[in-house]
Scaffold this motif. Structure first.
Motif, PDB file in Angstrom:
ATOM      1  N   ALA A   1       4.739  -7.202  -6.118  1.00 17.28           N
ATOM      2  CA  ALA A   1       3.539  -7.142  -5.277  1.00 17.28           C
ATOM      3  C   ALA A   1       2.316  -7.529  -6.106  1.00 17.28           C
ATOM      4  O   ALA A   1       2.246  -7.237  -7.307  1.00 17.28           O
ATOM      5  CB  ALA A   1       3.353  -5.751  -4.689  1.00 17.28           C
ATOM      6  N   ASP A   2       1.352  -8.172  -5.460  1.00 19.27           N
ATOM      7  CA  ASP A   2       0.118  -8.569  -6.153  1.00 19.27           C
ATOM      8  C   ASP A   2      -0.824  -7.397  -6.333  1.00 19.27           C
ATOM      9  O   ASP A   2      -1.598  -7.366  -7.288  1.00 19.27           O
ATOM     10  CB  ASP A   2      -0.600  -9.662  -5.355  1.00 19.27           C
ATOM     11  CG  ASP A   2       0.239 -10.914  -5.226  1.00 19.27           C
ATOM     12  OD1 ASP A   2       0.587 -11.494  -6.275  1.00 19.27           O
ATOM     13  OD2 ASP A   2       0.572 -11.309  -4.097  1.00 19.27           O
ATOM     14  N   GLU A   3      -0.798  -6.466  -5.397  1.00 19.87           N
ATOM     15  CA  GLU A   3      -1.685  -5.307  -5.504  1.00 19.87           C
ATOM     16  C   GLU A   3      -1.088  -4.125  -4.762  1.00 19.87           C
ATOM     17  O   GLU A   3      -0.213  -4.283  -3.892  1.00 19.87           O
ATOM     18  CB  GLU A   3      -3.071  -5.629  -4.948  1.00 19.87           C
ATOM     19  CG  GLU A   3      -3.097  -6.101  -3.511  1.00 19.87           C
ATOM     20  CD  GLU A   3      -4.486  -6.547  -3.072  1.00 19.87           C
ATOM     21  OE1 GLU A   3      -5.123  -5.782  -2.316  1.00 19.87           O
ATOM     22  OE2 GLU A   3      -4.925  -7.638  -3.468  1.00 19.87           O
ATOM     23  N   SER A   4      -1.566  -2.938  -5.125  1.00 15.03           N
ATOM     24  CA  SER A   4      -1.119  -1.719  -4.455  1.00 15.03           C
ATOM     25  C   SER A   4      -2.316  -0.788  -4.329  1.00 15.03           C
ATOM     26  O   SER A   4      -2.929  -0.410  -5.323  1.00 15.03           O
ATOM     27  CB  SER A   4      -0.006  -1.037  -5.252  1.00 15.03           C
ATOM     28  OG  SER A   4       0.446   0.130  -4.587  1.00 15.03           O
ATOM     29  N   GLY A   5      -2.654  -0.461  -3.074  1.00 14.93           N
ATOM     30  CA  GLY A   5      -3.736   0.479  -2.819  1.00 14.93           C
ATOM     31  C   GLY A   5      -3.180   1.807  -2.364  1.00 14.93           C
ATOM     32  O   GLY A   5      -1.964   2.014  -2.313  1.00 14.93           O
ATOM     33  N   LEU A   6      -4.081   2.724  -2.024  1.00 16.88           N
ATOM     34  CA  LEU A   6      -3.674   4.063  -1.598  1.00 16.88           C
ATOM     35  C   LEU A   6      -4.142   4.325  -0.171  1.00 16.88           C
ATOM     36  O   LEU A   6      -5.288   4.034   0.180  1.00 16.88           O
ATOM     37  CB  LEU A   6      -4.262   5.129  -2.532  1.00 16.88           C
ATOM     38  CG  LEU A   6      -3.870   5.028  -4.009  1.00 16.88           C
ATOM     39  CD1 LEU A   6      -4.541   6.144  -4.798  1.00 16.88           C
ATOM     40  CD2 LEU A   6      -2.359   5.069  -4.194  1.00 16.88           C
TER      41      LEU A   6
ATOM     42  N   GLY B   1       0.827  -1.200   0.000  1.00 16.96           N
ATOM     43  CA  GLY B   1       0.000   0.000   0.000  1.00 16.96           C
ATOM     44  C   GLY B   1       0.864   1.255   0.000  1.00 16.96           C
ATOM     45  O   GLY B   1       1.907   1.306   0.654  1.00 16.96           O
ATOM     46  N   ILE B   2       0.415   2.266  -0.738  1.00 21.86           N
ATOM     47  CA  ILE B   2       1.174   3.509  -0.824  1.00 21.86           C
ATOM     48  C   ILE B   2       0.690   4.468   0.271  1.00 21.86           C
ATOM     49  O   ILE B   2      -0.388   5.057   0.175  1.00 21.86           O
ATOM     50  CB  ILE B   2       1.030   4.170  -2.212  1.00 21.86           C
ATOM     51  CG1 ILE B   2       1.341   3.152  -3.329  1.00 21.86           C
ATOM     52  CG2 ILE B   2       1.944   5.392  -2.302  1.00 21.86           C
ATOM     53  CD1 ILE B   2       2.727   2.552  -3.280  1.00 21.86           C
TER      54      ILE B   2
ATOM     55  N   PHE C   1      -7.290   7.642  -7.564  1.00 20.75           N
ATOM     56  CA  PHE C   1      -7.662   6.247  -7.796  1.00 20.75           C
ATOM     57  C   PHE C   1      -7.900   5.979  -9.281  1.00 20.75           C
ATOM     58  O   PHE C   1      -7.621   4.883  -9.777  1.00 20.75           O
ATOM     59  CB  PHE C   1      -8.882   5.851  -6.960  1.00 20.75           C
ATOM     60  CG  PHE C   1      -8.517   5.322  -5.599  1.00 20.75           C
ATOM     61  CD1 PHE C   1      -7.984   4.045  -5.444  1.00 20.75           C
ATOM     62  CD2 PHE C   1      -8.675   6.099  -4.464  1.00 20.75           C
ATOM     63  CE1 PHE C   1      -7.626   3.557  -4.196  1.00 20.75           C
ATOM     64  CE2 PHE C   1      -8.328   5.623  -3.200  1.00 20.75           C
ATOM     65  CZ  PHE C   1      -7.799   4.343  -3.072  1.00 20.75           C
ATOM     66  N   LYS C   2      -8.403   6.977  -9.993  1.00 20.38           N
ATOM     67  CA  LYS C   2      -8.563   6.824 -11.449  1.00 20.38           C
ATOM     68  C   LYS C   2      -7.201   6.653 -12.105  1.00 20.38           C
ATOM     69  O   LYS C   2      -7.004   5.787 -12.971  1.00 20.38           O
ATOM     70  CB  LYS C   2      -9.286   8.046 -12.021  1.00 20.38           C
ATOM     71  CG  LYS C   2      -9.588   7.932 -13.515  1.00 20.38           C
ATOM     72  CD  LYS C   2     -10.385   9.141 -14.004  1.00 20.38           C
ATOM     73  CE  LYS C   2     -11.820   9.058 -13.539  1.00 20.38           C
ATOM     74  NZ  LYS C   2     -12.661  10.163 -14.077  1.00 20.38           N
ATOM     75  N   ARG C   3      -6.238   7.451 -11.682  1.00 23.40           N
ATOM     76  CA  ARG C   3      -4.877   7.344 -12.219  1.00 23.40           C
ATOM     77  C   ARG C   3      -4.239   6.004 -11.835  1.00 23.40           C
ATOM     78  O   ARG C   3      -3.526   5.395 -12.634  1.00 23.40           O
ATOM     79  CB  ARG C   3      -4.008   8.496 -11.713  1.00 23.40           C
ATOM     80  CG  ARG C   3      -4.341   9.839 -12.329  1.00 23.40           C
ATOM     81  CD  ARG C   3      -3.265  10.875 -12.020  1.00 23.40           C
ATOM     82  NE  ARG C   3      -1.959  10.494 -12.578  1.00 23.40           N
ATOM     83  CZ  ARG C   3      -0.842  11.195 -12.407  1.00 23.40           C
ATOM     84  NH1 ARG C   3      -0.874  12.316 -11.686  1.00 23.40           N
ATOM     85  NH2 ARG C   3       0.297  10.799 -12.928  1.00 23.40           N
TER      86      ARG C   3
ATOM     87  N   ILE D   1       1.890   7.597  -8.096  1.00 25.43           N
ATOM     88  CA  ILE D   1       1.648   6.608  -9.161  1.00 25.43           C
ATOM     89  C   ILE D   1       2.940   5.881  -9.519  1.00 25.43           C
ATOM     90  O   ILE D   1       2.942   4.663  -9.752  1.00 25.43           O
ATOM     91  CB  ILE D   1       1.024   7.287 -10.403  1.00 25.43           C
ATOM     92  CG1 ILE D   1      -0.317   7.956 -10.021  1.00 25.43           C
ATOM     93  CG2 ILE D   1       0.823   6.286 -11.528  1.00 25.43           C
ATOM     94  CD1 ILE D   1      -1.342   7.022  -9.385  1.00 25.43           C
ATOM     95  N   TRP D   2       4.038   6.609  -9.535  1.00 24.84           N
ATOM     96  CA  TRP D   2       5.339   5.976  -9.807  1.00 24.84           C
ATOM     97  C   TRP D   2       5.639   4.904  -8.770  1.00 24.84           C
ATOM     98  O   TRP D   2       6.073   3.799  -9.106  1.00 24.84           O
ATOM     99  CB  TRP D   2       6.441   7.045  -9.796  1.00 24.84           C
ATOM    100  CG  TRP D   2       7.824   6.471  -9.948  1.00 24.84           C
ATOM    101  CD1 TRP D   2       8.431   6.044 -11.092  1.00 24.84           C
ATOM    102  CD2 TRP D   2       8.775   6.242  -8.878  1.00 24.84           C
ATOM    103  NE1 TRP D   2       9.701   5.580 -10.820  1.00 24.84           N
ATOM    104  CE2 TRP D   2       9.938   5.683  -9.473  1.00 24.84           C
ATOM    105  CE3 TRP D   2       8.756   6.454  -7.510  1.00 24.84           C
ATOM    106  CZ2 TRP D   2      11.059   5.341  -8.726  1.00 24.84           C
ATOM    107  CZ3 TRP D   2       9.875   6.119  -6.768  1.00 24.84           C
ATOM    108  CH2 TRP D   2      11.012   5.568  -7.369  1.00 24.84           C
TER     109      TRP D   2
END
Length: 313
Positions: A174-179, A144-145, A195-197, A163-164
């Motif tokens: 990583a399997d996923e990355s959230g905010l 997660g970011i 989230f759109k980006r 986003i970078w």
């Protein structure tokens, strides 16, 4: 029991994010009782611990014991936060289903939180993902970011850097990355934009929204994220939590209020609100000196309220 499918996932982070942010130390057996109550209410993903040195977070000294207990609950995804490879190895050995790695978009927060630069944390994600691939391929890795919407230490965090970072951790394995709105700075317009980006950048690997209610916008921000297609939300019972290394970062979104909002909108969470309210009792028993919050538990549900999730005995 819950007799319907769900539209979204409510991921309870109180046993980790909540408990590590308060002074009280909840005894292991009381943590287990609270996790039991959350599970009984229909919560099916719980972040139960952090695998960090006990001298840094004594609240998490029993992490392996809590994981092993939670693994006895059928169908529960048992999650733990790990700041590095050593923590991931311990969490995987204890039996977790998923590890979450906090990777900060803010350079200042990264150093304060995990004592590593952002680039060093990307390398750490790479090591964790490789270890998982070699020894525990069934375990999911989420990066997660953190401080994605602003930082109390640094101030503004450029969206391009957020986003970078997400692209880098996915490239690292990583399997996923959230905010994560670690400091409660976000507003709904910002949530929608970022989230759109994120979805445009990493597609179906875009992960959970971990949002805080520090400035009263937690639910509004969750709704904005949902409208951008987010279907996984982190929240904490009673609003416990924050970040011990981000000054002023208090107040996770209250699980009870979040579940009510979605259920009132006809969006199935799989959670029984009455049983969820009951789960506040073992939490309060476990940390009797801590205040817990929640608008809906205090006010009650409206007369004639019909939840979207239907339960049968």
């Amino acid at each position: 029991m819950n007799s319907t499918s769900t539209d979204i996932l409510i991921s309870e982070v109180g046993p980790r994010d909540g408990l590590q942010s308060i002074k009280s130390i909840m005894p292991t057996e009381k943590k287990n009782a609270w996790i039991d109550a959350l599970y009984t209410a229909g919560i099916r993903e719980i972040e139960v611990a952090s695998f960090v040195p006990a001298k840094l977070l004594p609240q998490m000294a029993d992490a392996d014991q809590v994981v092993r207990y939670a693994k006895n609950l059928p169908g529960l995804t048992v999650m733990a936060l790990v700041p590095n490879l050593k923590g991931a190895q311990a969490a995987i050995e204890a039996g977790v289903d998923k590890v979450t790695v906090p990777v900060s978009a803010s350079a200042a927060h990264s150093l304060a939180n995990v004592r590593k630069t952002r680039e060093e944390m990307i390398e750490e994600v790479k090591k964790i993902a490789q270890y998982r691939k070699d020894y525990a391929p069934h375990v999911k890795v989420e990066a997660g970011i953190a401080t994605a919407f602003g930082c109390t230490l640094q101030g503004l965090v450029p969206e391009d850097e957020v986003i970078w970072m997400a692209e880098q951790v996915i490239a690292a394995g990583a399997d996923e990355s959230g905010l994560s709105d670690t400091t409660g700075y976000a507003n709904p317009a910002q949530i929608k934009r970022l989230f759109k980006r994120l979805k445009a950048a990493i597609g179906d690997k875009a992960g959970a929204a971990h949002l805080h209610n520090t400035r009263g916008l937690g639910l509004a921000n969750c709704l904005a994220a949902y409208e951008e297609g987010v279907t996984s939300f982190d929240s904490s019972m009673g609003g416990l939590g924050g970040c011990p290394y981000a000054p002023g970062a208090s107040g996770n979104v209250v699980t009870e209020d979040l579940v009510f909002m979605f259920e009132a909108m006809g969006i199935k969470t799989g959670v029984n609100l009455d049983l969820l309210f009951e789960a506040r009792q073992p939490l309060q028993i476990g940390v009797p000196n801590e205040a817990i919050y929640g608008m809906v538990p205090e006010a009650g549900v409206p007369k004639g309220f019909e939840p979207a999730t239907h339960w049968s005995n």
